[in-house]
Design a protein around this motif. Structure first.
Motif, PDB file in Angstrom:
ATOM      1  N   UNK A   1      42.101  64.640  32.203  1.00 39.19           N
ATOM      2  CA  UNK A   1      42.883  64.606  33.438  1.00 39.19           C
ATOM      3  C   UNK A   1      44.291  64.083  33.206  1.00 39.19           C
TER       4      UNK A   1
ATOM      5  N   UNK B   1      47.560  61.787  33.338  1.00 40.28           N
ATOM      6  CA  UNK B   1      47.620  60.358  33.045  1.00 40.28           C
ATOM      7  C   UNK B   1      47.489  59.479  34.280  1.00 40.28           C
ATOM      8  N   UNK B   2      47.991  59.949  35.408  1.00 35.58           N
ATOM      9  CA  UNK B   2      47.981  59.078  36.581  1.00 35.58           C
ATOM     10  C   UNK B   2      46.883  59.457  37.574  1.00 35.58           C
TER      11      UNK B   2
ATOM     12  N   UNK C   1      43.406  58.956  37.645  1.00 32.28           N
ATOM     13  CA  UNK C   1      42.424  57.959  38.070  1.00 32.28           C
ATOM     14  C   UNK C   1      42.744  56.626  37.433  1.00 32.28           C
ATOM     15  N   UNK C   2      42.955  55.626  38.234  1.00 30.84           N
ATOM     16  CA  UNK C   2      43.342  54.326  37.684  1.00 30.84           C
ATOM     17  C   UNK C   2      42.216  53.662  36.894  1.00 30.84           C
ATOM     18  N   UNK C   3      42.561  53.046  35.826  1.00 26.40           N
ATOM     19  CA  UNK C   3      41.616  52.342  34.963  1.00 26.40           C
ATOM     20  C   UNK C   3      42.471  51.505  34.027  1.00 26.40           C
ATOM     21  N   UNK C   4      41.896  50.679  33.237  1.00 24.94           N
ATOM     22  CA  UNK C   4      42.739  49.857  32.371  1.00 24.94           C
ATOM     23  C   UNK C   4      43.256  50.636  31.168  1.00 24.94           C
TER      24      UNK C   4
ATOM     25  N   UNK D   1      43.281  49.521  28.290  1.00 26.55           N
ATOM     26  CA  UNK D   1      42.778  48.707  27.203  1.00 26.55           C
ATOM     27  C   UNK D   1      42.763  49.454  25.870  1.00 26.55           C
ATOM     28  N   UNK D   2      42.365  50.719  25.916  1.00 25.80           N
ATOM     29  CA  UNK D   2      42.240  51.474  24.666  1.00 25.80           C
ATOM     30  C   UNK D   2      43.576  51.666  23.975  1.00 25.80           C
ATOM     31  N   UNK D   3      44.625  51.731  24.777  1.00 23.84           N
ATOM     32  CA  UNK D   3      45.957  51.844  24.197  1.00 23.84           C
ATOM     33  C   UNK D   3      46.319  50.537  23.495  1.00 23.84           C
TER      34      UNK D   3
ATOM     35  N   UNK E   1      43.443  54.670  20.911  1.00 21.98           N
ATOM     36  CA  UNK E   1      44.110  55.914  21.274  1.00 21.98           C
ATOM     37  C   UNK E   1      45.609  55.649  21.271  1.00 21.98           C
TER      38      UNK E   1
ATOM     39  N   UNK F   1      49.085  59.689  25.259  1.00 24.63           N
ATOM     40  CA  UNK F   1      48.421  59.974  26.532  1.00 24.63           C
ATOM     41  C   UNK F   1      48.004  61.442  26.577  1.00 24.63           C
ATOM     42  N   UNK F   2      47.101  61.729  27.486  1.00 20.88           N
ATOM     43  CA  UNK F   2      46.618  63.101  27.646  1.00 20.88           C
ATOM     44  C   UNK F   2      47.760  64.080  27.885  1.00 20.88           C
TER      45      UNK F   2
END
Lengths: 266, 319, 125
Positions: free
Chosen positions: B199, B201-202, B204-207, B209-211, B216, B219-220
């Motif tokens: 999806x 980048x903006x 669905x909000x989520x942390x 953290x993986x960045x 990762x 971004x997508x």
């Protein structure tokens, strides 16, 4: 390609024998490799999925070498070839009656036990056959066999280990091994009955059978499987185009694109 | 102590020092990795199916050999990735179980059917192409075993995309029927393949953290744009079109603009309503169930041997 | 912190969407015999070089592990010799001890040849 050259109803003495024999070797390797490749993605464990796909690749590689050589022979022998023979025309544009593979290799995979046993019977046969071919007068056949022999040596090792594991593994695996033996044994005799085109190829079929039987015997012993009594009656005919019904389905699938879209490059 | 550990951990990540299996790591990091690596592995294994079903129909011996080698590579890639995940304390069997029960996902692209031979080319070119863009940055991911597995994967993967493009190129220069087949496959695989990046980048909000953990790195949308820019040029060599009327070079952005992605379809397929979800999972479950007696027999035999000859343990040669 | 939901190749998070197929039937994870043991694979890429860790795999015994390693890790002529060892037999240093074990070597620059400045006139040393 002049298909009449490779009809199984060959009459004139020894003419085209070498071509037919080369095709026979090619068809054996192709159909066996094709069957192996059916496992790709469906094996019992990832490591073995990869292993059997490797064997499929080896066999298809062998078949290509033999087909290419057969094509070369046909193209030389035909005075005015209408269509030049190629590895693909030989593999994809002949019908069931012109295929010369042994009945054994076209038998269905069924389960892992049957696939393994089929591989073991076939690879052991290939091993002793290629050993003899290594000394053949035909330089090409000699070279192909010598290269393939290394691959086949590994196939024999891999498949015999599995035959032993399954034979001496669990009750279930033993039961399945015996069932596989029951299904396949009657197709092994054909390996040692020379077809007309094999008679002039300097193959000692007695020696071939001896080596094969000895190997089967020793592996079966370790696998705690009794070798069936020598049966006079065997299913034969594959080498001269008298196949089981299975081959037609293999070819229908394999040749579909070439048949549906003739004269195309792929 | 915990915070101290966490600081040291983050400090290593910030300084591009790889995290190794036995190093201290936040539990969430471990869980995230297990999920990501195993789902990546599942994608490789399930991905064998749509292509594998053309092995027996490949139109030439050369293509047949190439396709077997490629599908076999995917088995290898799955194996490398499962191994990487196993270093985090989960077994391959447990991961399989998650796949078979539907708990773990795999790349949704493999829930689309391969209808013609051209699909094999389209998968190589588009699907593997998209995968490679995702995978190259993963070679620098912060977890050592994952990064090393990805290096191996990327090295082997490079032939996959090339063979796909070459396959389509041959079709594109062939008969009318072949050209049609080629265009049709591109039409069907284009949108699913750009959805592979996930999806917006903006969305669905989520942390993030993986960045922060450097699992990762892009971004997508960054990766998707890169992919589209690349493919929009390559398709010209094939003399084919991408099925997007809005696809146009934007001189200002120096990127291709593209049309709206059907995210409804994306989520439906992820959620199990794609054309082949059930079929793919059933095939995996069947292979695993059918193989159970084989695995058991091998174990039983090995145990029998080991008990007969404990010193040797079945080994063949000394080093 | 920026709020982003990341989706990776093949990773759609743990959304409880489930698949359309029967979720509840879970085949037994490993069958009665349990999972095949894990092995570490070391490959010598060519004569004269060390064996290097290549990865791991599952096999029932050492012989099978070597064959599997051959099929999995040397498909592209990556090796001429294979070692395998069952993973459980590997003993490793504890990463927590890394400071005590390896840092002390840090200040012993005199072990390295570049520590010594010699006149340019000295050759071959």
């Amino acid at each position: 390609m002049n298909v009449s050259n490779i009809k199984n109803s060959q009459v004139s003495p020894s003419e085209g024998f070498r071509e037919a024999f080369t095709l026979h070797l090619a068809d054996n390797a192709l159909i066996m490799g094709h069957r192996n490749s059916e496992w790709c993605g469906h094996g019992p464990i990832l490591e073995q999925d990869i292993a059997i796909s490797n064997i499929a690749l080896d066999l298809i590689g062998q078949s290509r070498n033999f087909y290419q050589y057969a094509a070369q022979l046909f193209n030389q022998s035909t005075n005015q070839p209408i269509n030049l023979a190629t590895e693909d025309s030989l593999a994809y544009l002949r019908d069931v009656r012109d295929f010369k593979n042994c009945l054994l290799v076209e038998q269905p995979n069924a389960d892992w036990a049957q696939s393994i046993l089929k591989q073991f019977f076939f690879s052991t046969y290939q091993y002793y056959l290629y050993q003899q071919l290594q000394n053949n007068k035909d330089e090409q056949l000699k070279a192909i066999a010598a290269k393939a022999l290394k691959e086949v040596t590994y196939h024999v090792r891999w498949s015999s280990e599995w035959v032993i594991r399954l034979g001496d593994g669990t009750e279930e695996s033993k039961k399945r091994s015996l069932k596989a033996l029951d299904e396949l044994w009657m197709f092994t005799g054909e390996l040692f009955e020379p077809a007309f085109y094999e008679t002039t190829m300097n193959i000692d079929f007695v020696l071939l059978k001896e080596g094969w039987t000895k190997k089967i015997r020793s592996v079966f012993e370790e696998a705690t499987i009794d070798i069936p009594v020598e049966n006079k009656w065997h299913q034969t005919g594959g080498k001269i185009g008298d196949h089981t019904e299975h081959l037609g389905f293999i070819l229908a699938e394999m040749q579909f694109l070439q048949r549906a879209y003739p004269n195309s490059e792929w | 102590m915990e915070t101290n550990q966490e600081t040291i951990f983050q400090d290593k990540v910030d300084h591009e020092i790889k995290i190794e299996p036995k190093d201290w790591m936040p539990e969430k990091y471990r869980q995230t990795l297990i999920r990501q690596i195993s789902q990546h592995a599942h994608s490789e294994i399930v991905g064998m199916l749509p292509e594998g079903n053309w092995i027996t129909r490949a139109p030439s011996l050369r293509r047949k050999a190439i396709l077997i080698a490629k599908v076999q590579d995917e088995a290898g890639h799955g194996l490398y990735l499962y191994s990487a995940a196993e270093t985090l304390g989960i077994s391959r069997d447990e991961m399989y179980d998650q796949l078979h029960t539907g708990k773990a996902k795999y790349s949704s692209i493999f829930n689309y059917p391969t209808l013609t031979w051209a699909d094999i080319g389209a998968i190589g070119w588009l699907v593997d192409g998209a995968a490679i863009l995702n995978q190259i940055p993963l070679c620098r991911t912060s977890f050592g075993p994952y990064a090393r597995a990805m290096v191996r994967v990327c090295k082997e993967e490079s032939f996959h995309q090339r063979q796909g493009f070459e396959l389509l190129l041959t079709l594109s220069q062939g008969t009318d029927a072949q050209k049609q087949m080629c265009q049709d496959a591109i039409n069907r695989w284009w949108w699913p393949s750009i959805m592979m990046f996930g999806p917006n980048d903006d969305a669905s909000p989520h942390t993030a953290q993986s960045m922060k953990w450097k699992i990762k790195r892009f971004t997508n949308d960054e990766l998707r744009q890169k992919f589209i820019d690349m493919i929009a040029e390559q398709v010209k060599v094939l003399n084919m079109r991408l099925p997007d009327a809005d696809l146009k070079w934007n001189e200002e952005r120096k990127h291709y603009d593209f049309g709206k992605i059907n995210w409804e379809e994306f989520w439906q397929v992820v959620g199990g309503n794609g054309p082949c979800n059930k079929q793919r999972l059933d095939a995996r479950k069947k292979a695993w169930a059918d193989g159970a007696w084989v695995r058991e027999a091998a174990t039983a035999y090995a145990e029998k041997k080991a008990s007969l000859n404990p010193s040797k343990g079945g080994t063949s040669e000394t080093v | 912190m920026i709020l982003l939901r990341k989706f990776y190749y093949g990773d759609y998070g743990e959304s409880k969407l489930g698949s359309s197929s029967d979720n509840e039937t879970s085949s037994s994870p490993s069958g009665a015999g349990g999972e095949w043991p894990l092995w570490e694979v070391f490959i010598r890429s060519k004569q004269g070089l060390d064996h290097k860790h290549a990865g791991s795999l599952h096999a029932v015994d050492a012989a099978m592990a070597i064959e599997n390693a051959r099929d999995v890790y040397t498909r592209r002529m990556e090796g001429v010799s294979i070692w395998v060892v069952e993973s459980k037999h590997i003993h490793a240093s504890n990463p927590d001890d890394a400071g005590a074990l390896y840092d002390p070597a840090n200040d012993k620059a005199y072990r390295h040849p570049t520590f010594y400045n010699l006149p340019d006139a000295v050759k071959h040393m």
